[in-house]
Design an enzyme around this catalytic site. Structure first.
Site, PDB file in Angstrom:
ATOM      1  N   GLN A   1      67.063 -20.797  22.353  1.00 35.66           N
ATOM      2  CA  GLN A   1      68.178 -19.598  21.664  1.00 35.66           C
ATOM      3  C   GLN A   1      69.051 -20.808  20.873  1.00 35.66           C
ATOM      4  O   GLN A   1      69.835 -20.468  19.820  1.00 35.66           O
ATOM      5  CB  GLN A   1      68.329 -19.062  22.587  1.00 35.66           C
ATOM      6  CG  GLN A   1      67.099 -17.372  22.792  1.00 35.66           C
ATOM      7  CD  GLN A   1      67.858 -16.727  23.767  1.00 35.66           C
ATOM      8  OE1 GLN A   1      67.402 -16.385  24.454  1.00 35.66           O
ATOM      9  NE2 GLN A   1      68.257 -15.330  22.836  1.00 35.66           N
TER      10      GLN A   1
ATOM     11  N   ARG B   1      73.416 -20.885  33.733  1.00 36.85           N
ATOM     12  CA  ARG B   1      72.010 -20.781  33.811  1.00 36.85           C
ATOM     13  C   ARG B   1      70.927 -21.282  32.418  1.00 36.85           C
ATOM     14  O   ARG B   1      71.949 -20.547  31.704  1.00 36.85           O
ATOM     15  CB  ARG B   1      71.489 -19.264  33.837  1.00 36.85           C
ATOM     16  CG  ARG B   1      69.714 -18.989  34.077  1.00 36.85           C
ATOM     17  CD  ARG B   1      70.196 -17.473  35.092  1.00 36.85           C
ATOM     18  NE  ARG B   1      68.728 -16.921  34.293  1.00 36.85           N
ATOM     19  CZ  ARG B   1      68.065 -16.298  33.864  1.00 36.85           C
ATOM     20  NH1 ARG B   1      68.568 -15.412  32.489  1.00 36.85           N
ATOM     21  NH2 ARG B   1      66.685 -16.369  33.684  1.00 36.85           N
TER      22      ARG B   1
ATOM     23  N   HIS C   1      61.459 -19.702  29.736  1.00 39.77           N
ATOM     24  CA  HIS C   1      61.623 -18.805  29.387  1.00 39.77           C
ATOM     25  C   HIS C   1      61.009 -18.486  27.391  1.00 39.77           C
ATOM     26  O   HIS C   1      61.947 -18.919  26.709  1.00 39.77           O
ATOM     27  CB  HIS C   1      63.815 -19.169  28.830  1.00 39.77           C
ATOM     28  CG  HIS C   1      64.303 -18.050  28.733  1.00 39.77           C
ATOM     29  ND1 HIS C   1      65.653 -17.848  28.892  1.00 39.77           N
ATOM     30  CD2 HIS C   1      64.444 -17.033  27.548  1.00 39.77           C
ATOM     31  CE1 HIS C   1      66.335 -17.009  29.238  1.00 39.77           C
ATOM     32  NE2 HIS C   1      65.397 -16.082  27.837  1.00 39.77           N
TER      33      HIS C   1
ATOM     34  N   ASN D   1      61.216 -16.841  33.176  1.00 39.70           N
ATOM     35  CA  ASN D   1      62.081 -15.083  32.557  1.00 39.70           C
ATOM     36  C   ASN D   1      61.291 -14.180  32.205  1.00 39.70           C
ATOM     37  O   ASN D   1      60.726 -14.853  31.343  1.00 39.70           O
ATOM     38  CB  ASN D   1      63.284 -15.993  31.795  1.00 39.70           C
ATOM     39  CG  ASN D   1      64.359 -15.193  30.946  1.00 39.70           C
ATOM     40  OD1 ASN D   1      65.117 -14.535  32.343  1.00 39.70           O
ATOM     41  ND2 ASN D   1      64.442 -14.179  30.285  1.00 39.70           N
ATOM     42  N   GLU D   2      61.324 -13.881  32.752  1.00 36.62           N
ATOM     43  CA  GLU D   2      61.413 -11.467  31.704  1.00 36.62           C
ATOM     44  C   GLU D   2      59.469 -12.459  31.857  1.00 36.62           C
ATOM     45  O   GLU D   2      59.362 -11.472  30.279  1.00 36.62           O
ATOM     46  CB  GLU D   2      61.955 -11.640  30.875  1.00 36.62           C
ATOM     47  CG  GLU D   2      63.199 -11.242  31.109  1.00 36.62           C
ATOM     48  CD  GLU D   2      64.491 -10.646  30.305  1.00 36.62           C
ATOM     49  OE1 GLU D   2      65.333 -10.485  30.424  1.00 36.62           O
ATOM     50  OE2 GLU D   2      63.396 -10.713  28.964  1.00 36.62           O
TER      51      GLU D   2
ATOM     52  N   ASN E   1      67.127  -8.483  35.238  1.00 33.86           N
ATOM     53  CA  ASN E   1      68.277  -8.553  34.287  1.00 33.86           C
ATOM     54  C   ASN E   1      68.348  -7.065  33.260  1.00 33.86           C
ATOM     55  O   ASN E   1      67.300  -6.390  34.259  1.00 33.86           O
ATOM     56  CB  ASN E   1      67.154  -9.233  32.948  1.00 33.86           C
ATOM     57  CG  ASN E   1      67.738 -11.011  33.312  1.00 33.86           C
ATOM     58  OD1 ASN E   1      68.126 -11.098  33.969  1.00 33.86           O
ATOM     59  ND2 ASN E   1      66.517 -11.575  32.449  1.00 33.86           N
TER      60      ASN E   1
ATOM     61  N   TYR F   1      69.711  -4.393  30.834  1.00 33.13           N
ATOM     62  CA  TYR F   1      70.903  -3.920  29.308  1.00 33.13           C
ATOM     63  C   TYR F   1      70.929  -3.158  29.302  1.00 33.13           C
ATOM     64  O   TYR F   1      72.245  -2.228  29.030  1.00 33.13           O
ATOM     65  CB  TYR F   1      70.206  -4.943  28.358  1.00 33.13           C
ATOM     66  CG  TYR F   1      69.799  -6.106  28.477  1.00 33.13           C
ATOM     67  CD1 TYR F   1      71.125  -7.076  27.713  1.00 33.13           C
ATOM     68  CD2 TYR F   1      69.301  -6.939  28.664  1.00 33.13           C
ATOM     69  CE1 TYR F   1      70.990  -8.212  28.233  1.00 33.13           C
ATOM     70  CE2 TYR F   1      69.467  -8.104  28.858  1.00 33.13           C
ATOM     71  CZ  TYR F   1      70.532  -9.211  28.257  1.00 33.13           C
ATOM     72  OH  TYR F   1      70.395 -10.335  28.647  1.00 33.13           O
TER      73      TYR F   1
ATOM     74  N   GLU G   1      70.950 -11.755  34.258  1.00 33.02           N
ATOM     75  CA  GLU G   1      71.661 -11.337  32.809  1.00 33.02           C
ATOM     76  C   GLU G   1      72.366  -9.571  32.586  1.00 33.02           C
ATOM     77  O   GLU G   1      71.359  -8.884  33.103  1.00 33.02           O
ATOM     78  CB  GLU G   1      70.385 -11.419  31.659  1.00 33.02           C
ATOM     79  CG  GLU G   1      69.632 -12.845  31.119  1.00 33.02           C
ATOM     80  CD  GLU G   1      68.529 -12.863  29.830  1.00 33.02           C
ATOM     81  OE1 GLU G   1      68.582 -11.963  29.165  1.00 33.02           O
ATOM     82  OE2 GLU G   1      67.874 -13.664  30.044  1.00 33.02           O
TER      83      GLU G   1
ATOM     84  N   TRP H   1      75.305 -12.593  29.871  1.00 34.25           N
ATOM     85  CA  TRP H   1      74.131 -12.478  28.399  1.00 34.25           C
ATOM     86  C   TRP H   1      74.875 -12.618  27.344  1.00 34.25           C
ATOM     87  O   TRP H   1      75.665 -11.064  27.302  1.00 34.25           O
ATOM     88  CB  TRP H   1      72.881 -12.264  28.860  1.00 34.25           C
ATOM     89  CG  TRP H   1      72.095 -12.909  27.984  1.00 34.25           C
ATOM     90  CD1 TRP H   1      71.956 -12.419  26.644  1.00 34.25           C
ATOM     91  CD2 TRP H   1      71.661 -13.657  27.769  1.00 34.25           C
ATOM     92  NE1 TRP H   1      71.343 -13.155  25.690  1.00 34.25           N
ATOM     93  CE2 TRP H   1      70.885 -14.063  26.726  1.00 34.25           C
ATOM     94  CE3 TRP H   1      70.992 -15.061  28.446  1.00 34.25           C
ATOM     95  CZ2 TRP H   1      70.073 -15.103  25.837  1.00 34.25           C
ATOM     96  CZ3 TRP H   1      70.733 -15.947  28.333  1.00 34.25           C
ATOM     97  CH2 TRP H   1      69.440 -16.095  27.377  1.00 34.25           C
TER      98      TRP H   1
ATOM     99  N   GLU I   1      68.335 -14.859  17.921  1.00 34.51           N
ATOM    100  CA  GLU I   1      68.302 -13.349  19.317  1.00 34.51           C
ATOM    101  C   GLU I   1      66.771 -13.266  18.638  1.00 34.51           C
ATOM    102  O   GLU I   1      66.608 -12.262  18.706  1.00 34.51           O
ATOM    103  CB  GLU I   1      69.423 -12.172  19.039  1.00 34.51           C
ATOM    104  CG  GLU I   1      69.399 -11.036  19.937  1.00 34.51           C
ATOM    105  CD  GLU I   1      68.909 -11.844  21.275  1.00 34.51           C
ATOM    106  OE1 GLU I   1      68.272 -11.404  21.856  1.00 34.51           O
ATOM    107  OE2 GLU I   1      69.914 -12.244  21.884  1.00 34.51           O
ATOM    108  N   TRP I   2      65.806 -14.283  18.853  1.00 35.14           N
ATOM    109  CA  TRP I   2      64.295 -14.143  18.986  1.00 35.14           C
ATOM    110  C   TRP I   2      63.760 -13.587  17.139  1.00 35.14           C
ATOM    111  O   TRP I   2      64.343 -14.129  16.409  1.00 35.14           O
ATOM    112  CB  TRP I   2      63.760 -13.227  19.851  1.00 35.14           C
ATOM    113  CG  TRP I   2      63.927 -14.031  21.385  1.00 35.14           C
ATOM    114  CD1 TRP I   2      64.998 -13.594  22.772  1.00 35.14           C
ATOM    115  CD2 TRP I   2      63.696 -15.198  21.876  1.00 35.14           C
ATOM    116  NE1 TRP I   2      65.333 -14.378  23.802  1.00 35.14           N
ATOM    117  CE2 TRP I   2      64.378 -15.850  23.181  1.00 35.14           C
ATOM    118  CE3 TRP I   2      63.015 -16.604  21.648  1.00 35.14           C
ATOM    119  CZ2 TRP I   2      64.236 -16.704  23.699  1.00 35.14           C
ATOM    120  CZ3 TRP I   2      63.090 -17.219  22.192  1.00 35.14           C
ATOM    121  CH2 TRP I   2      63.585 -17.153  23.331  1.00 35.14           C
TER     122      TRP I   2
END
Length: 443
Positions: free
Chosen positions: A27, A82, A125, A169-170, A296, A298, A353, A399, A406-407
């Site tokens: 990213q 991180r 990631h 990650n995730e 994480n 959101y 995050e 985060w 952003e992907w």
């Protein structure tokens, strides 16, 4: 203007509690020509895959600006940073070490050490080398052993420089978004693939934990999972059951094997071609002791019953949403942490995050993102609530440090507390960064 604050009597005021900022390699790093191609490079060049048609070739050009970026991190008063290591930057196609790529991370770690900033390193990631995807990626068990070797090389090179390692990650995002519905790299879709990829990811984590125990027993070693607590769209029993089912598929499928060595009972309801390929001993490997669990968070997810799919995600029935369209629901974070703590014997937890994409508009060189400040305020209060209910939370990472790629959303969504002008690569502290800094300096 409401200031970003920690509640007066909060355990987060203790200096042992770690505050940090977070990023990931693909990213922000840029300089894609100096590393192996990854599944995200390929995905970015797939027509229609990225909303704005962009890619990670330059991103925030962190490889050029990293010293200034570390100085910026230091100026915020955080105790930890991180970041993730790009597998394809440290290893060549043949498995040999890319010495320039490895040196970049060693220099970064040395600089963080000089400034007394703890390094929280994520080993994966999402940026799988494309050469491994060509052989099946996370659907191929051999990728698990390739990851084990990569972790061995990296942790030997980084010895003594890392405070904490997260293996993955995730994994839900990698498996479900990447191999089941195909909206993330590598863009494969099919219900028969998601759980298979998930199992291999979790197995890779377990083997990596064995390597970490051998090469870096002094660091805090664990994994980062994303959670979206599942709520029913109504009081109808069918909707309540639908939300419970989604919770099993999307949340417990990842944490239960880590902490209890088994998948949720829904595994018995999967058709044979949707089942993961579990070998004898796999579950014991996956259930390696964790020094910490990264969480994480959101937003929450709301579900209703659906005959065709068993459950269906419902759009938020509120105007209180981020630029991603995600409902701002801080009480979901405290509920999540408290529920997990009741259901499982949790290791120490880090909120690895938490943040929000907002519609940031520079005005006279300033970005007054009070909506993001409010988001952080309510979510820090939610963490405090969970801690007062007995959840052992040890740290919190905003985060993200800066706006970045952003992907699948490209550069259209900004999560950073630092604004990035992608044309000039100039960094500007948003109001949220200034308030985060002031909050930490006033602790």
């Amino acid at each position: 203007m409401k200031q970003l604050t920690i509640p007066d009597n909060s355990m987060m005021n203790d200096w042992q509690f770690i505050f940090g900022v977070a990023t990931s390699a693909f990213q922000i790093e840029g300089q894609s020509s100096t590393r192996q191609s990854t599944i995200w490079d390929t995905f970015c060049h797939t027509s229609g895959a990225i909303v704005d048609g962009s890619n990670g070739d330059v991103a925030c050009d962190h490889l050029t600006h990293w010293r200034d970026d570390v100085s910026l991190i230091d100026s915020l008063g955080v105790g930890a940073y991180r970041f993730s290591v790009s597998w394809g930057r440290v290893l060549n196609h043949d498995g040999s070490v890319n010495s320039k790529g490895m040196q970049f991370y060693l220099d970064l770690l040395t600089e963080l050490e000089k400034r007394d900033i703890k390094a929280f390193v994520t080993l994966y990631h999402w940026d799988l080398p494309q050469v491994l995807e060509n052989n099946g990626g996370w659907l191929n068990r051999e990728t698990v052993y390739a990851f084990e070797q990569y972790v061995d090389v990296v942790t030997k090179a980084f010895k003594g420089k890392v405070y904490s390692y997260a293996t993955l990650n995730e994994p839900w995002c990698s498996a479900y978004l990447g191999y089941e519905i195909g909206i993330h790299a590598p863009g494969i879709s099919g219900k028969q693939y998601g759980k298979k990829a998930a199992h291999h990811l979790l197995l890779a984590h377990g083997l990596a934990m064995q390597v970490l125990q051998k090469n870096s027993p002094e660091s805090q070693n664990g994994i980062v999972l994303n959670f979206s607590p599942c709520f029913a769209a109504s009081t109808n029993q069918a909707d309540i059951d639908a939300a419970k089912l989604a919770d099993q598929h999307f949340n417990h499928w990842y944490i239960k094997p880590l902490l209890e060595g088994k998948y949720p009972d829904i595994i018995d309801t999967l058709s044979p071609d949707h089942q993961p390929d579990i070998k004898v001993g796999d579950m014991d490997i996956i259930a390696a002791n964790l020094d910490f669990l990264g969480v994480n968070y959101y937003s929450r997810s709301v579900y209703r019953s659906c005959e065709q799919e068993e459950f269906k995600l419902v759009a938020p029935a509120t105007f209180s949403v981020t630029q991603m369209g995600w409902e701002i629901y801080p009480q979901g974070l405290s509920k999540l942490l408290i529920d997990l703590n009741r259901h499982y014997t949790l290791p120490p937890v880090y909120i690895t995050e938490n943040g929000a994409a907002m519609n940031d508009e520079p005005m006279q060189g300033q970005i007054i993102d009070l909506d993001r400040v409010a988001y952080f305020n309510t979510h820090l209060a939610a963490v405090d609530t969970a801690m007062k209910q007995g959840v052992d939370v040890r740290g919190y990472f905003a985060w993200s440090l800066m706006d970045n790629f952003e992907w699948a959303e490209g550069y259209e969504k900004r999560f950073g507390i630092v604004y990035v002008d992608y044309q000039t690569q100039q960094r500007t502290l948003k109001e949220s960064a200034k308030q985060y800094r002031n909050m930490l300096l006033n602790r």
